[in-house]
Design an enzyme around this catalytic site. Sequence first.
Site, PDB file in Angstrom:
ATOM      1  N   GLY A  11       0.822  -1.218   0.000  1.00  0.00           N
ATOM      2  CA  GLY A  11       0.000   0.000   0.000  1.00  0.00           C
ATOM      3  C   GLY A  11       0.851   1.262   0.000  1.00  0.00           C
ATOM      4  O   GLY A  11       0.462   2.276   0.585  1.00  0.00           O
ATOM      5  N   TYR A 137     -15.562  -3.603   8.574  1.00  0.00           N
ATOM      6  CA  TYR A 137     -14.151  -3.203   8.509  1.00  0.00           C
ATOM      7  C   TYR A 137     -13.437  -3.573   9.813  1.00  0.00           C
ATOM      8  O   TYR A 137     -12.333  -4.128   9.801  1.00  0.00           O
ATOM      9  CB  TYR A 137     -14.065  -1.693   8.268  1.00  0.00           C
ATOM     10  CG  TYR A 137     -12.662  -1.195   8.132  1.00  0.00           C
ATOM     11  CD1 TYR A 137     -11.973  -1.354   6.930  1.00  0.00           C
ATOM     12  CD2 TYR A 137     -12.006  -0.577   9.197  1.00  0.00           C
ATOM     13  CE1 TYR A 137     -10.669  -0.913   6.804  1.00  0.00           C
ATOM     14  CE2 TYR A 137     -10.709  -0.132   9.081  1.00  0.00           C
ATOM     15  CZ  TYR A 137     -10.047  -0.299   7.878  1.00  0.00           C
ATOM     16  OH  TYR A 137      -8.747   0.129   7.755  1.00  0.00           O
ATOM     17  N   PRO A 164      -3.663   3.606  14.929  1.00  0.00           N
ATOM     18  CA  PRO A 164      -3.546   5.064  15.009  1.00  0.00           C
ATOM     19  C   PRO A 164      -4.890   5.774  15.118  1.00  0.00           C
ATOM     20  O   PRO A 164      -5.929   5.217  14.756  1.00  0.00           O
ATOM     21  CB  PRO A 164      -2.874   5.439  13.691  1.00  0.00           C
ATOM     22  CG  PRO A 164      -2.791   4.214  12.866  1.00  0.00           C
ATOM     23  CD  PRO A 164      -3.548   3.123  13.552  1.00  0.00           C
ATOM     24  N   ASN A 166      -7.092   9.350  13.921  1.00  0.00           N
ATOM     25  CA  ASN A 166      -7.363   9.833  12.554  1.00  0.00           C
ATOM     26  C   ASN A 166      -6.101  10.492  11.971  1.00  0.00           C
ATOM     27  O   ASN A 166      -5.457  11.285  12.653  1.00  0.00           O
ATOM     28  CB  ASN A 166      -8.471  10.893  12.583  1.00  0.00           C
ATOM     29  CG  ASN A 166      -9.725  10.355  13.203  1.00  0.00           C
ATOM     30  OD1 ASN A 166     -10.348   9.455  12.671  1.00  0.00           O
ATOM     31  ND2 ASN A 166     -10.082  10.885  14.370  1.00  0.00           N
ATOM     32  N   LEU A 167      -5.824  10.169  10.723  1.00  0.00           N
ATOM     33  CA  LEU A 167      -4.592  10.668  10.101  1.00  0.00           C
ATOM     34  C   LEU A 167      -4.910  11.620   8.952  1.00  0.00           C
ATOM     35  O   LEU A 167      -5.997  11.563   8.371  1.00  0.00           O
ATOM     36  CB  LEU A 167      -3.786   9.489   9.552  1.00  0.00           C
ATOM     37  CG  LEU A 167      -3.434   8.402  10.570  1.00  0.00           C
ATOM     38  CD1 LEU A 167      -2.929   7.149   9.864  1.00  0.00           C
ATOM     39  CD2 LEU A 167      -2.408   8.909  11.568  1.00  0.00           C
ATOM     40  N   HIS A 180     -12.153  11.894   4.237  1.00  0.00           N
ATOM     41  CA  HIS A 180     -12.251  12.092   5.676  1.00  0.00           C
ATOM     42  C   HIS A 180     -12.373  13.583   5.987  1.00  0.00           C
ATOM     43  O   HIS A 180     -12.222  14.424   5.106  1.00  0.00           O
ATOM     44  CB  HIS A 180     -11.030  11.494   6.377  1.00  0.00           C
ATOM     45  CG  HIS A 180     -11.024   9.996   6.385  1.00  0.00           C
ATOM     46  ND1 HIS A 180      -9.950   9.244   5.963  1.00  0.00           N
ATOM     47  CD2 HIS A 180     -11.973   9.104   6.757  1.00  0.00           C
ATOM     48  CE1 HIS A 180     -10.233   7.955   6.078  1.00  0.00           C
ATOM     49  NE2 HIS A 180     -11.458   7.843   6.552  1.00  0.00           N
TER      50      HIS A 180
END
Length: 307
Positions: A11, A137, A164, A166-167, A180
């Site tokens: 990814g 998910y 983690p 939220n990125l 997002h």
Amino acid sequence: MHKESYIYIAGHNGLVGSAIFRELKRRGFKNIITANRCDLDLINSTKVSEFFSENKIEYVFDAAARVGGIKANDTYSGEFIFQNTMIQTNLIHNSYLYKVKKFLLLGSVCIYPKFAPIPVKEASLLCGELEPTNEAYAIAKIHGIKMLQAYKKQYGFKGLALMPCNLYGPNDNYHPDNSHVIPALIRKFHEAKNGPVICWGDGTPMREFMYVDDLADAAIFAMKRYENAELINVGSGEDVSIKNLAEMISELTGYKGNILWDKSKPNGTPKRPLDYSKLKLLGWEPKYKLRQGLEKAINYFKKEIIN
Ligand SMILES: NC(=O)c1ccc[n+]([C@@H]2O[C@H](COP(=O)([O-])OP(=O)(O)OC[C@H]3O[C@@H](n4cnc5c(N)ncnc54)[C@H](OP(=O)(O)O)[C@@H]3O)[C@@H](O)[C@H]2O)c1
């Protein structure tokens, strides 16, 4: 893991994978292995097995996943559970077969129960009902964590799973309909000119955000220190209301119009900060403050997305 190690990033074109790629390159790691989806569909077990047999791989960062916001998770729940379980099953199983030294799986805060005590600790896993809209998910990601634990127990396979908050940052998804909150707001304020900008909900929910370069730093840090299929939270320790976030982005994009709140739209989960004391105790801390990260994300958007 040393500078000559053979490291595969699954990814590597995504938000997280590209940040890990940049950080490893910056630190001088020489043998980083990647493959584009058109050459290696990670759902295809045969292709993944061939890929591992053809490449000498010692470490794996698994940042490949089918991800999306609430709407996508809810609408495509079948695709989400299928693709995510397949991707990580293929990667973990072949890593075990081809004697990979260590495997890092990326998950997220949504794996924890909807009403987990806050700040959310790793021990809250499977202690209650999941948020129904992203259950498929979450179950897929929990499967990945449990697979790592079972492979550790039976085969001594070394892995870890990072969760983690939220990125945001470079290579984020800025699509107008399915991005997002931070990339969506950056686009909205940038395009609004004189406004008004309409935001969902009443702006009260608190959220924890991390600039993705901090996550990449945490991932490399954790890869070096853990190996017992541990679950490790990564937070920024900085909680912000959606209202304050919107005001900050509006100021940083130079927007001068009004911000309106559409209270008929859902607020989502009220508050979910992560307890990341496990990582903190080992000496890891994030470097970016929200404002600083947002400035970088907005610059990236102006330079790379709308140009
Ligand atoms: N974004 C966040 O706020 C956040 C927060 C916490 C945790 N995480 C976790 O971090 C991980 C990565 O998320 P992200 O935000 O970086 O997602 P992303 O930007 O969508 O990147 C996902 C990557 O996976 C690749 N991929 C998906 N399906 C594939 C397949 N079948 N074969 C090969 N490659 C495939 C995509 O390839 P293409 O480029 O070809 O599409 C993309 O490069 C996920 O596990 C997510 O849960 C993300």
